[in-house]
Design an enzyme around this catalytic site. Structure first.
Site, PDB file in Angstrom:
ATOM      1  N   CYS A   1      18.319  51.070  19.133  1.00 60.41           N
ATOM      2  CA  CYS A   1      19.225  50.632  18.077  1.00 60.41           C
ATOM      3  C   CYS A   1      19.476  49.139  18.279  1.00 60.41           C
ATOM      4  O   CYS A   1      18.894  48.507  19.162  1.00 60.41           O
ATOM      5  CB  CYS A   1      20.527  51.421  18.066  1.00 60.41           C
ATOM      6  SG  CYS A   1      21.634  51.078  19.450  1.00 60.41           S
TER       7      CYS A   1
ATOM      8  N   HIS B   1      30.560  49.852  17.080  1.00 60.77           N
ATOM      9  CA  HIS B   1      30.542  49.121  18.346  1.00 60.77           C
ATOM     10  C   HIS B   1      30.055  47.706  18.085  1.00 60.77           C
ATOM     11  O   HIS B   1      29.531  47.407  17.009  1.00 60.77           O
ATOM     12  CB  HIS B   1      29.658  49.815  19.376  1.00 60.77           C
ATOM     13  CG  HIS B   1      28.293  50.176  18.882  1.00 60.77           C
ATOM     14  ND1 HIS B   1      28.061  51.299  18.106  1.00 60.77           N
ATOM     15  CD2 HIS B   1      27.079  49.581  19.028  1.00 60.77           C
ATOM     16  CE1 HIS B   1      26.780  51.376  17.806  1.00 60.77           C
ATOM     17  NE2 HIS B   1      26.154  50.334  18.339  1.00 60.77           N
TER      18      HIS B   1
END
Length: 674
Positions: A419, A592
């Site tokens: 990611c 995040h």
């Protein structure tokens, strides 16, 4: 020796920077090539000297062409409302500006909209098509909007996000439109005028063929995008709008030099080069993939003389015939070249291809006859050099050196879930996938998670969110790639297990008892940094936010309050969300920070916010938002635990029914390894 090394490094660095800049420019144009081709076809068919009227006159038709003339008109008025002029004046530059703005804002639509608004100002401020203006104002609009949004994204009160977002985009876009009208339009118009004069000077003095001395070697070094889409296409389109065609479209796209080179190898080459050349001809000349012949030149650098001379001959032929194309030929196939040719230029364009191929063939054949070496090793090494120049694996390189030994066709021993930041989405996805893979008995297959920026081309299988797959492919070109859009319950995970059964054979008997290292129960959730990974103070069971952005802020502020992160980490969480959604599936999102925000993390920690009524998260319903701050690997264990919980509908129901923070901790700490 040191001087030579440093010089080579500087040369490579310059080439890399030019290549990146060229890629940036081409990425604004290439997605919109279809629109350029549509404009070219409409122009070729319907303008006064187009195919329809030309064929009609040749057949002796002397009547009017009313509907055709209306379509081919460059403006509007008593003579009809045309679409040729408005397309090149407005549609094409606005598409480029929108694409550039969206690119600069991490593929965010807001960047595209502001980029298009700014481009409109440049269009209105000039009397020539604003392609270069779009390449300036579009990216400027997207980049500046991104920076402005970062200033206040985490400070907006819940419920006011849409109001602030819409008005900020409108106000800033309007300001940039004025700047484009006053500055960009006139400056780009002056540059276009100067560039046109330079080209005309080269044509008038018979010097235009000399451009091949620079263009052909640049193609071999993969700088063709910087030259073609970045310079020749905008200038050529402007010239075509005024003269009906442009020779600039054929300076780089002429398939003749590549055809001549490959024919010479097919007849006079040796080894693998001779054997592969016929197949390469079809890919290059009909398919339009010019990169297929680059390794042949790299294998024998002296052949650069052949393609240069062939390119010069092709340009000279077009100068003599006065021929050119109405629109870009992309890809550089003979079919695309003919489709973009005006009726009156078809003979000259075809002659330029044949002449370029003939000259290249004669020179290359002569040089190959003087060369007695075998081509096998040279071509393999040259293919690798070509891929190094390109910066990624070539989609057609297997045609040259064979792909039987490619890692992508063998057993799978290593899987990486990647990611953007490598500390949230990928950790949870890897945990779910690891459990399935090891549970199926493939305990010898490693499943890890990483940030895309740290990927190396050493993995057999790469799993990414569908929005990130293209970036991952650039770094791991020889691996298999699987795209997912639901991290918690993707059917692609089962397909991966089936793939392992096909490629790896029967699984080990002890697979069902495999322990998932990331799925360790950690009641209390202690981090090595001295604090709780998930403390009760960081659990909110009735969140206040009503939308995605406010929810990200709420989860981030809990991390700040816990002393786990600095205040600057919260805007980084918003920035991360604009890149790829952190929606995981099964009612869960895990916002995040970006990779660059890791210095703002003091210790690993997680916050938990529940929204009983649900909130909209990019069109998906979310009831649980888990903010993630990962300084080391501590948080990965709890993320693995969370991944297990959210793939179990009974555990999700327990979280929905939880009445106290202790109930949440009980659920997340209840799953123990087998």
């Amino acid at each position: 020796m040191a001087t030579t090394t440093h010089s080579a490094a500087r040369s490579g660095g310059v080439r890399l920077h030019v290549q990146r800049f060229g890629t940036f420019l081409s990425n604004m144009v290439l997605p919109n090539i279809g629109a350029f081709i549509a404009w070219g076809l409409i122009t070729a068919l319907f303008i006064e000297t187009g195919w329809i009227t030309t064929i009609g006159k040749a057949l002796g038709y002397t009547g009017g062409y009313g509907f055709v003339e209306d379509l081919g008109a460059w403006g509007s008025g008593s003579e009809g409302t045309g679409i040729v002029g408005p397309m090149i004046t407005y549609l094409l530059p606005l598409l480029i500006g929108y694409t550039g703005g969206r690119m600069m804002y991490n593929d965010n639509l807001r960047g595209g909209v502001v980029g298009a608004i700014a481009t409109m100002g440049a269009i209105a401020g000039a009397s020539v098509p604003m392609f270069l203006g779009a390449m300036i104002m579009g990216p400027l609009g997207g980049w500046s909007m991104k920076k402005l949004d970062a200033l206040w994204s985490h400070k907006i009160r819940p419920g006011f996000e849409m109001l602030v977002n819409n008005f900020s985009a409108g106000i800033w876009g309007g300001f940039l439109a004025v700047i484009g009208f006053v500055l960009a339009g006139p400056l780009v118009e002056a540059f276009s005028t100067l560039a046109s004069k330079v080209v005309n000077t080269l044509v008038d003095n018979g010097l235009l063929p000399l451009t091949s001395i620079f263009i052909e070697p640049a193609k071999i070094l993969f700088l063709n995008n910087a030259i073609n889409q970045g310079i020749l296409t905008p200038l050529g389109t402007t010239e075509a709008a005024q003269a009906g065609q442009s020779i600039l479209f054929l300076l780089e796209a002429n398939p003749g030099p590549g055809l001549g080179l490959l024919l010479a190898f097919a007849l006079f080459g040796r080894g693998a080069a001779k054997a592969s050349a016929p197949g390469a001809i079809l890919i290059q000349f009909v398919g339009g993939i010019h990169e297929i012949y680059f390794p042949y030149v790299l294998a024998k650098p002296k052949l650069i003389a052949a393609v240069i001379l062939g390119g010069m001959a092709g340009v000279a032929t077009n100068v003599v015939f006065g021929s050119g194309l109405r629109s870009p030929a992309s890809p550089g196939s003979i079919i695309a070249v003919w489709a973009a040719s005006p009726p009156g230029a078809l003979v000259g364009v075809t002659a330029s291809v044949l002449v370029a191929a003939g000259v290249t063939f004669l020179v290359a054949a002569f040089l190959l006859k003087l060369d007695k070496s075998n081509d096998d090793g040279d071509l393999t090494a040259a293919t690798a050099a070509m891929e190094a120049n390109k910066g990624k694996k070539s989609s057609v390189a297997g045609t040259l050196v064979g792909s039987g030994a490619a890692r992508g066709n063998g057993p799978i021993h290593s899987i990486v879930f990647a990611c953007d930041a490598g500390m949230g989405s990928s950790a949870m996805g890897a945990s779910v996938l690891r459990k399935k893979v090891h549970g199926a008995g493939f305990t010898d297959v490693t499943v890890v998670n990483k940030a895309i920026s740290s990927l190396t081309d050493t993995y057999d299988l790469v799993v990414t969110h569908e929005d990130l797959t293209q970036r991952a492919e650039q770094r791991t070109g020889s691996a298999r790639h699987v795209s997912v859009n639901n991290f918690m319950d993707s059917p692609r995970y089962d397909e991966i297990v089936e793939l392992l059964q096909q490629t790896n054979g029967a699984a080990g008997a002890n697979g069902a008892a495999a322990v998932d290292g990331a799925a360790v129960g950690i009641p209390g959730g202690r981090s090595s940094g001295g604090g709780d990974l998930l403390s009760r103070d960081s659990i909110v069971l009735d969140g206040r936010a009503s939308g995605r952005d406010a929810a990200i802020t709420e989860a981030g502020e809990l991390l700040v309050a816990a002393g786990a992160v600095d205040g600057s980490y919260v805007p980084a969480m918003h920035e991360r969300e604009t890149s790829v959604s952190t929606y995981m599936g099964n009612l869960l999102a895990i916002p995040h920070g970006t990779n660059e925000a890791k210095p703002a993390i003091r210790r690993s920690a997680i916050s938990f916010v529940r929204y009983p009524q649900g909130i909209d998260w990019n069109g998906k319903e979310v009831k649980f938002v888990i903010g993630v701050a990962g300084a080391g690997d501590d948080h990965l264990k709890l993320l693995g635990k969370i991944a297990e919980v959210f793939t179990d509908s009974a555990q999700v129901a327990r979280l929905e029914a939880a009445r106290t923070p202790a109930d949440v901790q009980a659920v997340l700490g209840a799953m123990q390894p087998a």
